[in-house]
Design a protein around this motif. Structure first.
Motif, mmCIF file in Angstrom:
data_model
loop_
_atom_site.group_PDB
_atom_site.id
_atom_site.type_symbol
_atom_site.label_atom_id
_atom_site.label_comp_id
_atom_site.label_asym_id
_atom_site.label_seq_id
_atom_site.Cartn_x
_atom_site.Cartn_y
_atom_site.Cartn_z
ATOM 1 N N LYS A 156 0.840 -1.207 0.000
ATOM 2 C CA LYS A 156 0.000 0.000 0.000
ATOM 3 C C LYS A 156 0.866 1.244 0.000
ATOM 4 C CE LYS A 156 -3.771 2.316 2.413
ATOM 5 N NZ LYS A 156 -4.748 2.253 3.521
ATOM 6 N N ARG A 157 1.949 1.215 0.804
ATOM 7 C CA ARG A 157 2.867 2.362 0.837
ATOM 8 C C ARG A 157 3.529 2.550 -0.511
ATOM 9 N NH1 ARG A 157 3.510 6.991 2.350
ATOM 10 N NH2 ARG A 157 5.200 7.710 3.665
ATOM 11 N N LEU A 158 3.938 1.445 -1.131
ATOM 12 C CA LEU A 158 4.596 1.533 -2.428
ATOM 13 C C LEU A 158 3.635 1.983 -3.524
ATOM 14 C CD1 LEU A 158 6.865 -1.659 -2.360
ATOM 15 C CD2 LEU A 158 7.637 0.722 -2.431
ATOM 16 N N SER A 159 2.339 1.744 -3.323
ATOM 17 C CA SER A 159 1.360 2.179 -4.324
ATOM 18 C C SER A 159 1.317 3.701 -4.450
ATOM 19 C CB SER A 159 -0.031 1.648 -3.960
ATOM 20 O OG SER A 159 -0.537 2.294 -2.797
ATOM 21 N N GLU A 160 1.792 4.393 -3.418
ATOM 22 C CA GLU A 160 1.840 5.855 -3.450
ATOM 23 C C GLU A 160 3.045 6.356 -4.232
ATOM 24 O OE1 GLU A 160 1.974 7.060 0.594
ATOM 25 O OE2 GLU A 160 0.286 5.807 1.205
ATOM 26 N N LEU A 161 3.979 5.447 -4.526
ATOM 27 C CA LEU A 161 5.239 5.852 -5.136
ATOM 28 C C LEU A 161 5.046 6.436 -6.526
ATOM 29 C CD1 LEU A 161 8.240 5.914 -4.472
ATOM 30 C CD2 LEU A 161 8.459 3.633 -5.457
ATOM 31 N N GLU A 162 4.141 5.848 -7.292
ATOM 32 C CA GLU A 162 3.949 6.316 -8.669
ATOM 33 C C GLU A 162 3.568 7.790 -8.713
ATOM 34 O OE1 GLU A 162 1.445 5.220 -12.740
ATOM 35 O OE2 GLU A 162 1.234 3.972 -10.945
ATOM 36 N N THR A 163 2.671 8.195 -7.814
ATOM 37 C CA THR A 163 2.258 9.602 -7.772
ATOM 38 C C THR A 163 3.442 10.510 -7.457
ATOM 39 O OG1 THR A 163 0.038 8.993 -7.044
ATOM 40 C CG2 THR A 163 0.738 11.256 -6.626
ATOM 41 N N HIS A 164 4.239 10.108 -6.462
ATOM 42 C CA HIS A 164 5.397 10.919 -6.084
ATOM 43 C C HIS A 164 6.443 10.951 -7.188
ATOM 44 C CE1 HIS A 164 4.154 11.732 -1.991
ATOM 45 N NE2 HIS A 164 3.906 10.450 -1.783
ATOM 46 N N GLU A 165 6.645 9.820 -7.872
ATOM 47 C CA GLU A 165 7.632 9.780 -8.940
ATOM 48 C C GLU A 165 7.188 10.616 -10.135
ATOM 49 O OE1 GLU A 165 8.442 5.715 -9.849
ATOM 50 O OE2 GLU A 165 9.832 5.456 -8.161
ATOM 51 N N THR A 166 5.888 10.615 -10.415
ATOM 52 C CA THR A 166 5.370 11.439 -11.502
ATOM 53 C C THR A 166 5.640 12.915 -11.228
ATOM 54 O OG1 THR A 166 3.633 9.835 -12.027
ATOM 55 C CG2 THR A 166 3.298 12.096 -12.790
ATOM 56 N N ARG A 167 5.377 13.312 -9.996
ATOM 57 C CA ARG A 167 5.655 14.701 -9.609
ATOM 58 C C ARG A 167 7.149 15.002 -9.707
ATOM 59 N NH1 ARG A 167 5.784 17.206 -3.549
ATOM 60 N NH2 ARG A 167 6.281 19.354 -4.132
ATOM 61 N N LEU A 168 7.983 14.047 -9.262
ATOM 62 C CA LEU A 168 9.426 14.253 -9.310
ATOM 63 C C LEU A 168 9.913 14.413 -10.746
ATOM 64 C CD1 LEU A 168 12.237 14.406 -8.119
ATOM 65 C CD2 LEU A 168 12.263 11.911 -7.964
ATOM 66 N N HIS A 169 9.431 13.581 -11.661
ATOM 67 C CA HIS A 169 9.867 13.689 -13.053
ATOM 68 C C HIS A 169 9.472 15.041 -13.642
ATOM 69 C CE1 HIS A 169 11.709 9.837 -13.733
ATOM 70 N NE2 HIS A 169 10.658 9.186 -13.250
ATOM 71 N N ALA A 170 8.280 15.527 -13.280
ATOM 72 C CA ALA A 170 7.854 16.846 -13.761
ATOM 73 C C ALA A 170 8.766 17.943 -13.217
ATOM 74 C CB ALA A 170 6.405 17.104 -13.349
ATOM 75 N N GLU A 171 9.115 17.832 -11.933
ATOM 76 C CA GLU A 171 9.990 18.837 -11.330
ATOM 77 C C GLU A 171 11.413 18.734 -11.876
ATOM 78 O OE1 GLU A 171 9.299 21.401 -9.632
ATOM 79 O OE2 GLU A 171 7.177 20.948 -9.339
ATOM 80 N N LEU A 172 11.872 17.513 -12.184
ATOM 81 C CA LEU A 172 13.194 17.355 -12.786
ATOM 82 C C LEU A 172 13.249 18.023 -14.161
ATOM 83 C CD1 LEU A 172 14.042 13.648 -11.896
ATOM 84 C CD2 LEU A 172 15.449 15.631 -11.317
ATOM 85 N N GLU A 173 12.176 17.881 -14.913
ATOM 86 C CA GLU A 173 12.127 18.523 -16.233
ATOM 87 C C GLU A 173 12.167 20.038 -16.090
ATOM 88 O OE1 GLU A 173 9.240 18.585 -20.199
ATOM 89 O OE2 GLU A 173 8.985 17.041 -18.667
ATOM 90 N N ARG A 174 11.400 20.540 -15.135
ATOM 91 C CA ARG A 174 11.397 21.987 -14.875
ATOM 92 C C ARG A 174 12.770 22.445 -14.395
ATOM 93 N NH1 ARG A 174 10.230 25.976 -11.002
ATOM 94 N NH2 ARG A 174 8.759 27.548 -11.704
ATOM 95 N N TRP A 175 13.384 21.637 -13.541
ATOM 96 C CA TRP A 175 14.711 21.931 -13.001
ATOM 97 C C TRP A 175 15.733 22.077 -14.129
ATOM 98 C CZ3 TRP A 175 18.150 23.106 -9.314
ATOM 99 C CH2 TRP A 175 19.439 22.573 -9.379
ATOM 100 N N MET A 176 15.755 21.122 -15.044
ATOM 101 C CA MET A 176 16.767 21.135 -16.099
ATOM 102 C C MET A 176 16.484 22.192 -17.163
ATOM 103 S SD MET A 176 17.777 17.083 -16.515
ATOM 104 C CE MET A 176 16.134 16.388 -16.386
ATOM 105 N N ASP A 177 15.188 22.411 -17.469
ATOM 106 C CA ASP A 177 14.834 23.345 -18.542
ATOM 107 C C ASP A 177 14.839 24.802 -18.088
ATOM 108 O OD1 ASP A 177 14.519 21.181 -20.172
ATOM 109 O OD2 ASP A 177 12.325 21.181 -20.126
#
Length: 298
Positions: A120-141
């Protein structure tokens, strides 16, 4: 904790603008090092290292805020730091649950319940990783190019170090002392977390001014790091305790049963961490460590 890239060739008489450019460039490089760990999947070690590096970068942006234009950059760095924190929290708690499940091998029913909680805890990971990838893109661009442009324009002829630096560090020590006093008066999760944050800020600022205080830095870190690390472990225990108390009250029946079975273990761990932290805090008070450290910075 990963160490920052050493900044060579600076001293107390270096120009402030030059020191700011070189230190900020080094801290930015430390944040960018783990980026390769996000190419295919989100790597746990990369998340941890990048999160620590963003904290150090934010600390440097705050230290050199007087040069102008740093607040917006600091907020941008905090965005990716928070996204990294969301992923890191899931990693830490799921790893703890996995270790507990292994210890519960003699009770298959409890072990199965723990694994359900972990999933159940790991099921939350996808949401957090999606947000992280978006922020990484913003970070680099956006954030990295803006930071690099800012570095090119930094210029200040004042001395990098001197009385102003030592006065600022002594003020930070006073805030640490206040945090210790607050924690002693009310040793709860909130006061422990605030003290931990003050100690982190002190440590990162000490690292920034390392070229100016080489002789005292090792002695300062020798007493600071054990308390900071202890408070970090206590914070993880507090987060777990809050999580499992919520799960024990609000989860589905099977998960609720497992959470309730684990609560004594979580509370015992929290008590142990609190006792260890209390001993270290008492050492700081008995030996008047903040006062001694302020004298070292005179």
């Amino acid at each position: 904790m990963a160490q920052p890239t050493p900044i060579r060739g600076l001293g107390p008489d270096s120009r402030l603008g030059d020191a700011a450019r070189r230190i900020l460039a080094g801290r930015l490089a430390d944040v960018r090092k783990p980026e390769a760990g996000f190419q295919d999947a989100v790597d746990d070690a990369s998340v941890h290292d990048m999160r620590v590096a963003t904290r150090r970068l934010r600390a440097a942006l705050k230290v050199f805020r007087s040069l102008g234009g740093m607040k917006k950059l600091e907020r941008d760095v905090k965005r990716i730091q928070d996204a990294l924190g969301g992923v890191r929290d899931v990693h830490v708690q799921s790893a703890w649950l996995e270790s507990v499940a292994r210890k519960a091998s003699k009770n298959p029913q409890v072990r199965a319940g723990i694994q359900t909680l972990r999933k159940k805890r790991l099921s939350e990971l996808e949401t957090h990783e999606t947000r992280l990838h978006a922020e990484l893109e913003r970070w680099m661009d956006r954030t990295v190019p803006r930071l690099l442009r800012k570095l090119d324009g930094l210029d200040d002829g004042h001395r990098f170090a001197g009385r102003r630096v030592r006065d600022a560090l002594r003020q930070r020590l006073k805030r640490v002392q206040k945090g210790i006093d607050t924690y002693v008066d009310a040793a709860d999760a909130a006061s422990a977390h605030e003290l931990r944050k003050e100690l982190k800020r002190l440590r990162y600022e000490l690292e920034i001014f390392q070229p100016a205080i080489r002789r005292t830095l090792d002695a300062l870190l020798e007493v600071l790091v054990p308390l900071q690390d202890g408070l970090g472990e206590l914070h993880d225990a507090d987060v777990r305790l809050e999580l499992f108390e919520r799960l024990a009250a609000e989860s589905a029946p099977r998960e609720r049963k497992s959470a309730r079975a684990l609560l004594p273990l979580v509370r015992e761990e929290r008590t142990k961490r609190a006792a260890e932290t209390a001993r270290e805090v008492q050492r700081w008070r008995t030996e008047e460590i903040p006062k001694r450290l302020r004298r070292m910075l005179t």
